[in-house]
Design an enzyme around this catalytic site. Structure first.
Site, short mmCIF file in Angstrom:
data_model
loop_
_atom_site.label_atom_id
_atom_site.label_comp_id
_atom_site.label_asym_id
_atom_site.label_seq_id
_atom_site.Cartn_x
_atom_site.Cartn_y
_atom_site.Cartn_z
N SER A 37 0.80 -1.26 0.04
CA SER A 37 0.04 0.01 0.06
C SER A 37 0.95 1.26 -0.01
O SER A 37 0.45 2.44 -0.57
CB SER A 37 -1.16 -0.20 1.39
OG SER A 37 -0.07 -0.09 2.41
N SER A 38 1.98 1.09 0.56
CA SER A 38 3.08 2.36 0.55
C SER A 38 3.38 2.84 -0.72
O SER A 38 3.61 3.99 -1.08
CB SER A 38 4.06 2.24 1.49
OG SER A 38 4.88 0.90 1.22
N THR A 83 6.26 -13.44 -11.51
CA THR A 83 6.50 -12.19 -12.29
C THR A 83 5.38 -11.12 -12.04
O THR A 83 4.33 -11.41 -11.72
CB THR A 83 5.87 -12.64 -14.10
OG1 THR A 83 6.95 -13.38 -14.53
CG2 THR A 83 5.72 -11.28 -14.69
N LEU A 84 5.71 -9.94 -11.86
CA LEU A 84 5.12 -8.73 -11.34
C LEU A 84 4.64 -7.95 -12.50
O LEU A 84 5.39 -7.96 -13.29
CB LEU A 84 5.96 -8.02 -10.53
CG LEU A 84 6.77 -8.82 -9.15
CD1 LEU A 84 7.54 -7.81 -8.40
CD2 LEU A 84 5.51 -9.23 -8.19
N GLU A 85 3.49 -7.51 -12.52
CA GLU A 85 2.87 -6.81 -13.36
C GLU A 85 2.69 -5.25 -12.80
O GLU A 85 1.96 -4.99 -12.02
CB GLU A 85 1.68 -7.03 -13.94
CG GLU A 85 1.56 -8.56 -14.45
CD GLU A 85 0.11 -9.29 -14.48
OE1 GLU A 85 -0.60 -8.68 -14.22
OE2 GLU A 85 0.28 -10.56 -14.92
#
Length: 205
Positions: free
Chosen positions: A116-117, A140-142
Site C-alpha cells: 500500500s505504501s 512475474t510482477l505486473e
C-alpha cells in the site's frame, strides 16, 4: 491463511524437507526476518524487466493466439544491476521478476499483492495473483505507474507481499507452465471454450 509463525516454520523446514517446506532463495531466515509480516512474506524486486515495444505492435488481438517467441518479437529485456534505478514513467506498463526464487509444496498455495505504501504513490503491483501449489521459480510482477510523475524502482527493494494458504482436501499435482523461469515473460493467451464458441457463431452470422 498462514501466520508469521507458520511461515517461518515452513521456510526453515525447506532446508531439510524440501517437499514439506516453502523454499525461498535467498531465504530471510536468520538474515532478514523483518520480511516476514503478521501473515505475509515481503518479496523483493529482481533485476530483469520486460517491456512491450510499442513501435512493433499496434494492437494486441486477444482473439488470436500470440506466436511463441513474443518476447523476442514485441518485447525488450532490461537487466538492471543492484543500486541502479529502473524508471517507470506515467501510464507505462512493465513486467519484472522477483528477486526470490520460490518453491511451493503441493499443499501450499498463495497470492501476491502490491504494498500500500507504493500504491499511494501511484505504483500499482498487480499480478496473476494466484500462486498454485507446487509452483517453482521467480514470480512475474505486473507493474504500472498510474500517477503523474516518473517513479524510480531499484532491484532489491521490497515491492510486494506474498500471502500463503494451506490446501484442504486431496492434493492435486499440476505443474505450472510458468515454473522454472528466472525472467518475466508475456506468456501465451489461450482462448477459452466460451470465447471460441462465440467467435464461431459470429462467423456463421
Amino acid at each position: 491463511m498462514l501466520s508469521a509463525e507458520r511461515i517461518r516454520d515452513l521456510l526453515s523446514k525447506a532446508a531439510t524437507s524440501p517437499d514439506k517446506g516453502i523454499g525461498c532463495c535467498p531465504s530471510p531466515i536468520g538474515i532478514c526476518e523483518e520480511q516476514i509480516g503478521a501473515a505475509s512474506l515481503d518479496i523483493r524486486l529482481g533485476r530483469w524487466f520486460l517491456v512491450v515495444q510499442q513501435s512493433k505492435r499496434s494492437i494486441i488481438d486477444l482473439a488470436k493466439n500470440d506466436p511463441a517467441g513474443i518476447e523476442e518479437i514485441d518485447g525488450k529485456y532490461y537487466y538492471i544491476p543492484f543500486q541502479e534505478n529502473f524508471i517507470v514513467h506515467p501510464g507505462r506498463f512493465v513486467l519484472a521478476a522477483t528477486l526470490e526464487w520460490l518453491r511451493f509444496p503441493q499443499n501450499i498455495g498463495g497470492y501476491i499483492t502490491g504494498k500500500s505504501s507504493l500504491g499511494r504513490r501511484g505504483l500499482v503491483i498487480e499480478t496473476a495473483a494466484g500462486v498454485q501449489p507446487g509452483f517453482c521459480g521467480t514470480l512475474t510482477l505486473e507493474i504500472v505507474n498510474v500517477g503523474e510523475v516518473p517513479i524510480a524502482i531499484t532491484p532489491g527493494m521490497r515491492i510486494a507481499q506474498l500471502f500463503f494458504h494451506e490446501l484442504r482436501g486431496e492434493e492435486g499435482v499440476k505443474t505450472s507452465r510458468y515454473s522454472g523461469r528466472r525472467k518475466p515473460i508475456f506468456g501465451q493467451y489461450e482462448i477459452d471454450v466460451e470465447q471460441t464458441s462465440t467467435l464461431q457463431s459470429n462467423k456463421l452470422l
